[in-house]
Scaffold this active site. Structure first.
Site, short mmCIF file in Angstrom:
data_model
loop_
_atom_site.label_atom_id
_atom_site.label_comp_id
_atom_site.label_asym_id
_atom_site.label_seq_id
_atom_site.Cartn_x
_atom_site.Cartn_y
_atom_site.Cartn_z
N THR A 219 -8.45 -0.29 -10.13
CA THR A 219 -9.01 -1.62 -10.35
C THR A 219 -10.39 -1.65 -9.69
OG1 THR A 219 -6.90 -2.75 -10.44
CG2 THR A 219 -8.75 -4.04 -9.60
N GLY A 271 -4.47 -3.94 -5.41
CA GLY A 271 -3.16 -3.58 -4.87
C GLY A 271 -2.09 -4.16 -5.77
N1 ASP Z 1 -4.15 -5.78 -8.53
C1 ASP Z 1 -4.00 -5.18 -9.83
C2 ASP Z 1 -2.84 -5.83 -10.53
O1 ASP Z 1 -1.82 -6.05 -9.89
C3 ASP Z 1 -3.76 -3.71 -9.78
C4 ASP Z 1 -4.56 -2.94 -8.77
O2 ASP Z 1 -5.40 -3.48 -8.09
O3 ASP Z 1 -4.37 -1.71 -8.66
O4 ASP Z 1 -2.92 -6.06 -11.71
#
Ligand code: ASP
Length: 355
Positions: A219, A271
């Protein structure tokens, strides 16, 4: 008067006259920008040096684009959009091209942007045909009366205002596809057909050039402070791999994965989104700054290392304040990250043992 002095005088008068016209205040702040490219189990032992170098180069290219905008008196919003568009086009990151696949074999993209000066915000979820979801989020903020659009409607809006549309196969990458197939096999879930129009499958699986759970991160997010003293935040993602049932994470949820207010700070998170939503992580960091008077780093650490850990959530944030404090905090082995302030040196990091 020496010629360079008269030039300076002219520049000062020009700046002031912009401010008295009411359109813009004179640039008085040093700009700063912080960027992340996802947090997760990113460890030296399982990272191929070539891949690591490619990630670092990707971060550098993106932060340089945003810095350039800020250095020419551009807005925090413009800088964020410029940096994120580059990361959305970089197949290494889980945003735009290179996004992870849903369990149905689709790429569904989420993004949000927020302007700390006005508290205006725009967000999109489950976008499948718009090349740059961050630009679409910004258009929702600036060209629609809404804050959040989802699915086909969001893509239709993008088309109606002339944003670049792509065939969904534009987002396909072999590496993400194989990663999906592997996860679905492991979980005993059905494997969807290879997307129509995707390049033919290679004869042998592509070489595993990165950590085994690379799908869990990537992300991207940027927070910035411009010379006018305004801050903003933006985030873009493909979400979590093999997501089902129209799952949407924290990234496009204002206050969870993305938040900005000139009264406190600007934050972008990465996250496992479910925890970030439950804790309203981004707003929580800003609340600690605004109402408890905490320094930014302390506030970010409090939320990531105490509150998020208490819920067994994993991930991290980047943050910035209007007075130029910059912070990052993550409770995972690594987070792709970079920051720079006007006149300072570029700082890049991947692992948790780097400053
Ligand atoms: N926060 C993002 C989600 O849960 C994924 C990530 O940041 O890796 O969609």
């Amino acid at each position: 008067m020496k010629p360079w002095r008269s030039l300076l005088c002219f520049a000062a008068v020009a700046a002031i006259s912009i401010s008295t016209s009411g359109q813009q205040t004179a640039p008085a702040h040093r700009w700063a920008i912080v960027l992340h490219g996802g947090a997760g189990v990113i460890e030296r032992a399982s990272m191929d040096p070539k891949t690591e170098a490619a990630y670092r180069a990707g971060l550098k290219e993106a932060i340089e684009a945003g810095s350039k905008v800020l250095d020419s008196n551009g807005s925090a919003l413009d800088a964020i959009e410029a940096s994120i568009r580059i990361l959305e086009d970089n197949p290494l990151f889980n945003a735009g091209r290179g996004a992870v696949f849903t369990a149905n074999g689709k790429n569904e993209l989420d993004a949000a942007i927020m302007d700390g000066a006005t508290l205006r915000a725009g967000a999109v979820a489950e976008v499948t045909r718009t090349r740059h979801p961050i630009s679409l989020a910004r258009a929702v903020m600036e060209k629609s009366p809404h804050v959040m659009l989802v699915g086909d409607g969001a893509d239709e809006f993008a088309q109606s205002i002339g944003l670049e549309e792509v065939d969904p196969r534009f987002f396909f990458t072999e590496r993400r596809w194989q990663s999906l197939v592997k996860q679905l096999k492991k979980e005993g879930l059905p494997i969807p057909p290879r997307p129509a129009g995707a390049p033919p499958a290679p004869a042998a699986p592509i070489a595993q050039i990165e950590p085994p759970d690379a799908h869990k991160y990537g992300t991207v997010g940027v927070v910035a402070l411009d010379r006018f003293g305004h801050i903003a935040a933006g985030t873009s993602t493909g979400g979590t791999q093999a997501k089902r049932w129209g799952r949407v994470g924290d990234s496009p949820i204002i206050g969870a994965g993305t938040y900005a207010s000139n009264q406190s700070c600007a934050v972008s998170g990465t996250g496992t989104g479910e925890y970030f939503i439950r804790l309203t992580v981004a707003r929580e960091v800003c609340n600690l700054v605004q109402f408890k008077g905490m320094p930014l780093q302390l506030a970010a650490d409090q939320v990531i290392h105490k509150e998020l850990v208490a819920l067994h959530g994993d991930g991290g944030v980047i943050a910035i304040t209007p007075d130029g404090q910059m912070a990052w905090s993550f409770n995972t082995p690594g987070m792709f990250r970079a920051r720079i302030a006007e006149g300072g040196a570029l700082q890049l990091g991947v692992y948790n043992d780097e400053p």
